[in-house]
Write a protein that holds these residues in place. Structure first.
Motif, mmCIF file in Angstrom:
data_model
loop_
_atom_site.group_PDB
_atom_site.id
_atom_site.type_symbol
_atom_site.label_atom_id
_atom_site.label_comp_id
_atom_site.label_asym_id
_atom_site.label_seq_id
_atom_site.Cartn_x
_atom_site.Cartn_y
_atom_site.Cartn_z
ATOM 1 N N LEU A 151 -61.476 61.145 17.383
ATOM 2 C CA LEU A 151 -60.022 60.384 17.522
ATOM 3 C C LEU A 151 -59.077 61.690 18.000
ATOM 4 N N LYS A 152 -59.554 62.923 17.722
ATOM 5 C CA LYS A 152 -58.688 64.005 18.379
ATOM 6 C C LYS A 152 -59.117 64.443 19.750
ATOM 7 N N GLN A 153 -60.143 63.665 20.267
ATOM 8 C CA GLN A 153 -60.431 63.867 21.548
ATOM 9 C C GLN A 153 -59.810 62.748 22.542
ATOM 10 N N ASN A 154 -59.056 61.866 21.846
ATOM 11 C CA ASN A 154 -58.507 60.733 22.622
ATOM 12 C C ASN A 154 -57.045 61.094 23.166
ATOM 13 N N PRO A 155 -56.647 61.175 24.448
ATOM 14 C CA PRO A 155 -55.484 61.640 24.767
ATOM 15 C C PRO A 155 -54.440 60.642 24.295
ATOM 16 N N ARG A 156 -54.693 59.342 24.192
ATOM 17 C CA ARG A 156 -53.757 58.388 23.823
ATOM 18 C C ARG A 156 -53.224 58.357 22.272
ATOM 19 N N LEU A 157 -54.130 59.107 21.556
ATOM 20 C CA LEU A 157 -53.957 59.165 19.979
ATOM 21 C C LEU A 157 -53.505 60.789 19.566
ATOM 22 N N VAL A 158 -53.269 61.578 20.616
ATOM 23 C CA VAL A 158 -52.943 63.100 20.399
ATOM 24 C C VAL A 158 -51.505 63.221 19.621
ATOM 25 N N LYS A 159 -50.661 62.296 19.473
ATOM 26 C CA LYS A 159 -49.296 62.438 18.753
ATOM 27 C C LYS A 159 -49.569 61.497 17.640
ATOM 28 N N THR A 160 -50.529 60.629 17.330
ATOM 29 C CA THR A 160 -50.501 59.959 15.967
ATOM 30 C C THR A 160 -50.935 60.781 14.920
ATOM 31 N N PRO A 161 -50.419 60.792 13.784
ATOM 32 C CA PRO A 161 -50.604 61.388 12.625
ATOM 33 C C PRO A 161 -51.861 60.966 11.991
ATOM 34 N N ILE A 162 -52.985 61.687 11.600
ATOM 35 C CA ILE A 162 -54.025 61.305 11.025
ATOM 36 C C ILE A 162 -54.252 62.047 9.954
ATOM 37 N N TYR A 163 -54.126 61.113 8.762
ATOM 38 C CA TYR A 163 -54.456 61.751 7.276
ATOM 39 C C TYR A 163 -55.941 61.463 6.616
ATOM 40 N N MET A 164 -56.579 62.253 6.180
ATOM 41 C CA MET A 164 -57.761 62.251 5.583
ATOM 42 C C MET A 164 -57.177 61.629 3.988
ATOM 43 N N TYR A 165 -58.021 60.434 3.629
ATOM 44 C CA TYR A 165 -57.601 59.813 2.533
ATOM 45 C C TYR A 165 -58.887 59.807 1.419
ATOM 46 N N SER A 166 -58.994 60.611 0.630
ATOM 47 C CA SER A 166 -60.411 60.488 -0.216
ATOM 48 C C SER A 166 -60.340 60.934 -1.620
ATOM 49 N N THR A 167 -61.361 60.586 -2.417
ATOM 50 C CA THR A 167 -61.292 60.967 -3.858
ATOM 51 C C THR A 167 -61.604 62.125 -4.125
ATOM 52 N N SER A 168 -62.251 62.945 -2.998
ATOM 53 C CA SER A 168 -62.343 64.419 -3.533
ATOM 54 C C SER A 168 -61.420 65.188 -2.524
ATOM 55 N N ASP A 169 -60.931 66.117 -3.371
ATOM 56 C CA ASP A 169 -59.932 67.012 -2.812
ATOM 57 C C ASP A 169 -60.266 68.380 -3.081
ATOM 58 N N GLN A 170 -61.667 68.742 -2.834
ATOM 59 C CA GLN A 170 -62.012 69.960 -3.002
ATOM 60 C C GLN A 170 -61.631 71.085 -1.772
ATOM 61 N N LYS A 171 -60.841 72.153 -2.278
ATOM 62 C CA LYS A 171 -60.306 73.059 -1.051
ATOM 63 C C LYS A 171 -61.295 73.089 0.150
ATOM 64 N N GLU A 172 -62.347 73.306 0.084
ATOM 65 C CA GLU A 172 -63.191 73.510 1.202
ATOM 66 C C GLU A 172 -63.123 72.267 2.257
ATOM 67 N N ILE A 173 -63.311 71.166 1.301
ATOM 68 C CA ILE A 173 -63.042 69.866 2.091
ATOM 69 C C ILE A 173 -61.773 69.813 2.835
ATOM 70 N N VAL A 174 -60.716 69.964 2.299
ATOM 71 C CA VAL A 174 -59.304 69.781 2.732
ATOM 72 C C VAL A 174 -59.053 70.898 3.930
ATOM 73 N N THR A 175 -59.636 71.994 3.567
ATOM 74 C CA THR A 175 -59.582 73.066 4.719
ATOM 75 C C THR A 175 -60.114 72.846 5.780
ATOM 76 N N LYS A 176 -61.392 72.117 6.031
ATOM 77 C CA LYS A 176 -62.300 71.816 7.082
ATOM 78 C C LYS A 176 -61.654 70.567 7.954
ATOM 79 N N CYS A 177 -61.004 69.629 7.048
ATOM 80 C CA CYS A 177 -60.246 68.677 7.633
ATOM 81 C C CYS A 177 -59.090 69.090 8.699
ATOM 82 N N MET A 178 -58.271 69.968 7.972
ATOM 83 C CA MET A 178 -57.166 70.679 8.571
ATOM 84 C C MET A 178 -57.520 71.292 9.598
ATOM 85 N N GLU A 179 -58.856 72.179 9.524
ATOM 86 C CA GLU A 179 -59.104 72.757 10.669
ATOM 87 C C GLU A 179 -59.607 71.995 12.031
#
Length: 127
Positions: free
Chosen positions: A69-97
């Motif tokens: 989705l981040k490679q789609n120019p039409r969605l560049v300004k669309t906020p994308i939030y990860m929504y998961s039962t797991s909020d392990q720091k490594e996973i959150v960090t990777k998603c933000m990266e």
């Protein structure tokens, strides 16, 4: 328009009910996996205001979908939030990266979930 990609139909229903409970005038659309999400988001006419992606899904996981989705120019300004039962720091960090706008943990506490969504929607509407 808010778009949720989640393979769990119960989680989709909880998401919808929680969004309705926030009092915000929002319409929700759903996809059951990353492949279906790419198909729905591929058309020029479909432009959600917010996208939420579950991380653990079959066919294409949430992080793989985020990258696509981040490679789609039409969605560049669309906020994308990860929504998961797991909020392990490594996973959150990777998603933000990978370019996620934020991370929301699925909570079994409906009041907590409603509060979190209300705050997010209010902050997005104000910006």
């Amino acid at each position: 328009m808010i778009f949720l990609v989640d393979d769990d139909v119960d989680d989709q229903e909880i998401f919808l009910l929680t969004m309705q409970d926030t009092g915000a005038d929002v319409e929700c659309e759903f996809a059951c996996d990353g492949i279906q999400a790419l198909e729905k988001l591929g058309g020029d006419s479909y432009q959600p205001h917010l996208i939420f992606i579950d991380i653990n899904m079959p066919k294409m996981n949430g992080m793989e979908l985020l990258v696509e989705l981040k490679q789609n120019p039409r969605l560049v300004k669309t906020p994308i939030y990860m929504y998961s039962t797991s909020d392990q720091k490594e996973i959150v960090t990777k998603c933000m990266e990978l370019g996620a706008s934020g991370f929301m943990k699925k909570s079994p506490d409906i009041n907590e979930l409603r509060r979190d969504f209300s705050q997010l929607i209010d902050s997005r509407m104000a910006s």
